[in-house]
Design a protein around this motif. Structure first.
Motif, PDB file in Angstrom:
ATOM      1  N   ALA A 112       0.969  -1.253  -0.101  1.00 36.59           N
ATOM      2  CA  ALA A 112       0.034   0.111   0.075  1.00 36.59           C
ATOM      3  C   ALA A 112       0.834   1.162  -0.170  1.00 36.59           C
ATOM      4  O   ALA A 112       1.914   1.298   0.678  1.00 36.59           O
ATOM      5  N   ALA A 113       0.687   2.163  -0.844  1.00 35.27           N
ATOM      6  CA  ALA A 113       0.952   3.524  -0.881  1.00 35.27           C
ATOM      7  C   ALA A 113       0.853   4.211   0.434  1.00 35.27           C
ATOM      8  O   ALA A 113      -0.529   4.265   0.931  1.00 35.27           O
ATOM      9  N   ALA A 114       1.700   4.981   0.946  1.00 37.43           N
ATOM     10  CA  ALA A 114       1.919   5.661   2.224  1.00 37.43           C
ATOM     11  C   ALA A 114       0.573   6.619   1.976  1.00 37.43           C
ATOM     12  O   ALA A 114      -0.388   6.887   3.080  1.00 37.43           O
ATOM     13  N   GLY A 115       0.500   7.289   0.722  1.00 39.65           N
ATOM     14  CA  GLY A 115      -0.548   8.203   0.614  1.00 39.65           C
ATOM     15  C   GLY A 115      -2.166   7.596   0.869  1.00 39.65           C
ATOM     16  O   GLY A 115      -2.999   8.349   1.297  1.00 39.65           O
ATOM     17  N   ASP A 116      -2.127   6.560   0.254  1.00 47.08           N
ATOM     18  CA  ASP A 116      -3.525   5.815   0.459  1.00 47.08           C
ATOM     19  C   ASP A 116      -3.927   5.503   2.020  1.00 47.08           C
ATOM     20  O   ASP A 116      -5.281   5.435   2.390  1.00 47.08           O
ATOM     21  N   VAL A 117      -2.786   5.036   2.547  1.00 50.81           N
ATOM     22  CA  VAL A 117      -2.955   4.786   4.087  1.00 50.81           C
ATOM     23  C   VAL A 117      -3.305   6.136   4.936  1.00 50.81           C
ATOM     24  O   VAL A 117      -4.329   6.103   5.530  1.00 50.81           O
ATOM     25  N   VAL A 118      -2.786   7.088   4.530  1.00 44.73           N
ATOM     26  CA  VAL A 118      -2.878   8.577   5.189  1.00 44.73           C
ATOM     27  C   VAL A 118      -4.499   8.747   4.817  1.00 44.73           C
ATOM     28  O   VAL A 118      -5.155   9.334   5.621  1.00 44.73           O
ATOM     29  N   GLU A 119      -4.788   8.889   3.717  1.00 42.30           N
ATOM     30  CA  GLU A 119      -6.232   9.146   3.098  1.00 42.30           C
ATOM     31  C   GLU A 119      -7.394   8.355   3.983  1.00 42.30           C
ATOM     32  O   GLU A 119      -8.109   8.987   4.273  1.00 42.30           O
TER      33      GLU A 119
END
Length: 167
Positions: A112-119
């Protein structure tokens, strides 16, 4: 969006089955975290502690692993009822349908991309559903509790440590 009675019942049955399966897979009681739970927590820890973690990849991975170990210790210290709730939450996030539909993360946690997790975390944090807000708070508090329980993190926030001489 207005749901029909049939859609409401289908959603309720599917949600009940998913939650039941997650609870069955993650029974309460002291137990080590599974590899899937460690991967999920690794992605969440990486996102939640991004500004506090070093940029060096090896050091970052080591500190994430240490933080996950701290989360396991925290969970073991909770009541059995709280352990069960955390187990159900982890079970939902570990299962692919829960990860996709509840968190909106299509790839496995290790990819998972960090941006997806943050979102996903921000969506839960600001959700109008108090259940999702509570789930976010649990993930946040477990992660930050494990991180800041370690004395080597105190200097960065200016905490001198607990008072001496009282115990």
């Amino acid at each position: 969006m207005i749901a029909t009675r049939r859609q409401f019942l289908k959603t309720g049955v599917a949600g009940s089955l998913l939650l039941g399966c997650a609870g069955w897979l993650n029974a309460a009681g002291a137990r080590p975290l599974s590899d899937a739970e460690r991967e999920m927590l690794g992605a969440l820890t990486n996102a939640l502690l991004d500004g506090a973690l070093p940029t060096d990849l090896a050091a970052r991975r080591r500190l994430i692993a240490v933080t996950i170990d701290g989360i396991a210790v925290e969970i073991a210290g909770l009541s059995l009822a709280s352990q069960k709730e955390i187990g159900e939450l982890f079970g939902l996030l570990v299962l692919a349908p829960g990860r996709r539909f509840l968190a909106g993360v299509g790839k496995p946690w290790r990819e998972a991309a960090a941006g997806d997790v943050v979102e996903f975390l921000q969506a839960w944090r600001s959700s109008r559903l108090s259940l999702l807000q509570s789930a976010y708070a649990a993930l946040h508090d477990l992660t930050f509790g494990a991180w800041y329980a370690r004395p080597d993190t105190w200097e960065a926030i200016g905490y001198p440590g607990p008072p001496r001489g009282y115990f």
